[in-house]
Design a protein around this motif. Structure first.
Motif, PDB file in Angstrom:
ATOM      1  N   GLN A  89       1.646   4.778 -15.958  1.00 21.44           N
ATOM      2  CA  GLN A  89       2.884   4.128 -15.541  1.00 21.44           C
ATOM      3  C   GLN A  89       3.217   4.579 -14.127  1.00 21.44           C
ATOM      4  O   GLN A  89       2.933   5.712 -13.754  1.00 21.44           O
ATOM      5  CB  GLN A  89       4.048   4.511 -16.452  1.00 21.44           C
ATOM      6  N   THR A  90       3.836   3.684 -13.376  1.00 14.33           N
ATOM      7  CA  THR A  90       4.286   4.028 -12.025  1.00 14.33           C
ATOM      8  C   THR A  90       5.806   3.950 -12.001  1.00 14.33           C
ATOM      9  O   THR A  90       6.393   2.999 -12.524  1.00 14.33           O
ATOM     10  CB  THR A  90       3.690   3.061 -10.990  1.00 14.33           C
ATOM     11  N   HIS A  93       7.749   6.745  -6.482  1.00 12.44           N
ATOM     12  CA  HIS A  93       6.588   7.298  -5.769  1.00 12.44           C
ATOM     13  C   HIS A  93       5.700   8.154  -6.688  1.00 12.44           C
ATOM     14  O   HIS A  93       4.880   8.929  -6.220  1.00 12.44           O
ATOM     15  CB  HIS A  93       7.043   8.113  -4.551  1.00 12.44           C
ATOM     16  N   VAL A  95       3.001   8.371 -10.080  1.00 13.45           N
ATOM     17  CA  VAL A  95       2.104   7.725 -11.027  1.00 13.45           C
ATOM     18  C   VAL A  95       1.898   8.732 -12.155  1.00 13.45           C
ATOM     19  O   VAL A  95       1.479   9.874 -11.912  1.00 13.45           O
ATOM     20  CB  VAL A  95       0.746   7.353 -10.391  1.00 13.45           C
ATOM     21  N   ALA A 136       6.809   4.673  -2.698  1.00 13.50           N
ATOM     22  CA  ALA A 136       6.559   3.747  -3.808  1.00 13.50           C
ATOM     23  C   ALA A 136       5.393   2.800  -3.521  1.00 13.50           C
ATOM     24  O   ALA A 136       4.613   2.484  -4.422  1.00 13.50           O
ATOM     25  CB  ALA A 136       7.824   2.950  -4.118  1.00 13.50           C
ATOM     26  N   ALA A 139       2.277   4.673  -4.115  1.00 14.64           N
ATOM     27  CA  ALA A 139       2.088   4.874  -5.560  1.00 14.64           C
ATOM     28  C   ALA A 139       1.438   3.639  -6.174  1.00 14.64           C
ATOM     29  O   ALA A 139       0.542   3.755  -7.019  1.00 14.64           O
ATOM     30  CB  ALA A 139       3.413   5.183  -6.237  1.00 14.64           C
ATOM     31  N   HIS A 140       1.871   2.467  -5.739  1.00 13.35           N
ATOM     32  CA  HIS A 140       1.272   1.221  -6.234  1.00 13.35           C
ATOM     33  C   HIS A 140      -0.206   1.138  -5.829  1.00 13.35           C
ATOM     34  O   HIS A 140      -1.050   0.731  -6.619  1.00 13.35           O
ATOM     35  CB  HIS A 140       2.045   0.015  -5.710  1.00 13.35           C
ATOM     36  N   GLU A 143      -2.190   3.410  -8.037  1.00 13.64           N
ATOM     37  CA  GLU A 143      -2.367   2.768  -9.341  1.00 13.64           C
ATOM     38  C   GLU A 143      -3.506   1.746  -9.284  1.00 13.64           C
ATOM     39  O   GLU A 143      -4.353   1.699 -10.184  1.00 13.64           O
ATOM     40  CB  GLU A 143      -1.061   2.102  -9.760  1.00 13.64           C
TER      41      GLU A 143
END
Length: 151
Positions: A89-90, A93, A95, A136, A139-140, A143
Motif C-alpha cells: 500500500q502507498t 510518501h 510505501v 508522494a 512513492a508512486h 510502487e
C-alpha cells in the motif's frame, strides 16, 4: 559491419536514454547502420546491456559498468519479493510492504543494497517493511518499480 555496430551501440546506450530495441534500431539507422531485431538482441546480450530503472523512475538500457547494481541484486530482490510479499500500500510518501512473518528484514536489506537515490530509508519489523520516499510522487514511482519487478 559488426566492428562498427558494437562500438556505436555502446556509444548510444551510454549517451542517450534508450528504452526499447526499436528506438535503438532507429538511432543506429540514423548513423547509417542497418541491423535486424534478432542481431540487435544478440548484440545487447553480448554487451551485457540491461534495462533498469533510471533516476527519474523510467526504464532504460544501461551498460554493465553503468548499472552500479548487479543483475544478481535485482534478481534476488525479485525472488524474495515474489516469495514473501503479501501486499503493498502507498500512503503519501510511504510505501508499506507486508511480508510473510520473519521476512521484512531480508527484503529491507535488499532494497538498501540497490542504492535508489529517491528511497530515503527503509524500516523493517517482523512482517512489515516501510519504504520512505522523498515525496508522494516518488512513492508512486517506487510502487511502480516494485510492481515491475514482480511482472
Amino acid at each position: 559491419m559488426k566492428n562498427r555496430r558494437i562500438p556505436m551501440i555502446r556509444h548510444l546506450v551510454k549517451t542517450r536514454s534508450i528504452s526499447t530495441q526499436a528506438e535503438l534500431r532507429r538511432l543506429l539507422l540514423q548513423e547509417g547502420i542497418t541491423v535486424t531485431q534478432a542481431t540487435l538482441s544478440r548484440d545487447i546480450k553480448l554487451l551485457g546491456i540491461v534495462k533498469r530503472f533510471d533516476e527519474h523512475g523510467g526504464q532504460r538500457y544501461f551498460l554493465p559498468e553503468e548499472q552500479g547494481v548487479s543483475n544478481i541484486s535485482y534478481s534476488k530482490l525479485t525472488r524474495i519479493l515474489r516469495d514473501s510479499m503479501v501486499n503493498m500500500q502507498t500512503a503519501q510518501h510511504l510505501v508499506v510492504l507486508r511480508t510473510l512473518p520473519g521476512h521484512a528484514h531480508a527484503v529491507s536489506s535488499h532494497f538498501d543494497g540497490l542504492g535508489w537515490s529517491d528511497l530515503v530509508a527503509t524500516i523493517a519489523g517482523d512482517d512489515t517493511l516501510l519504504l520512505i520516499a522523498k515525496d508522494a510522487a516518488v512513492a508512486h514511482i517506487l510502487e511502480q518499480r516494485i510492481l515491475a519487478l514482480l511482472e
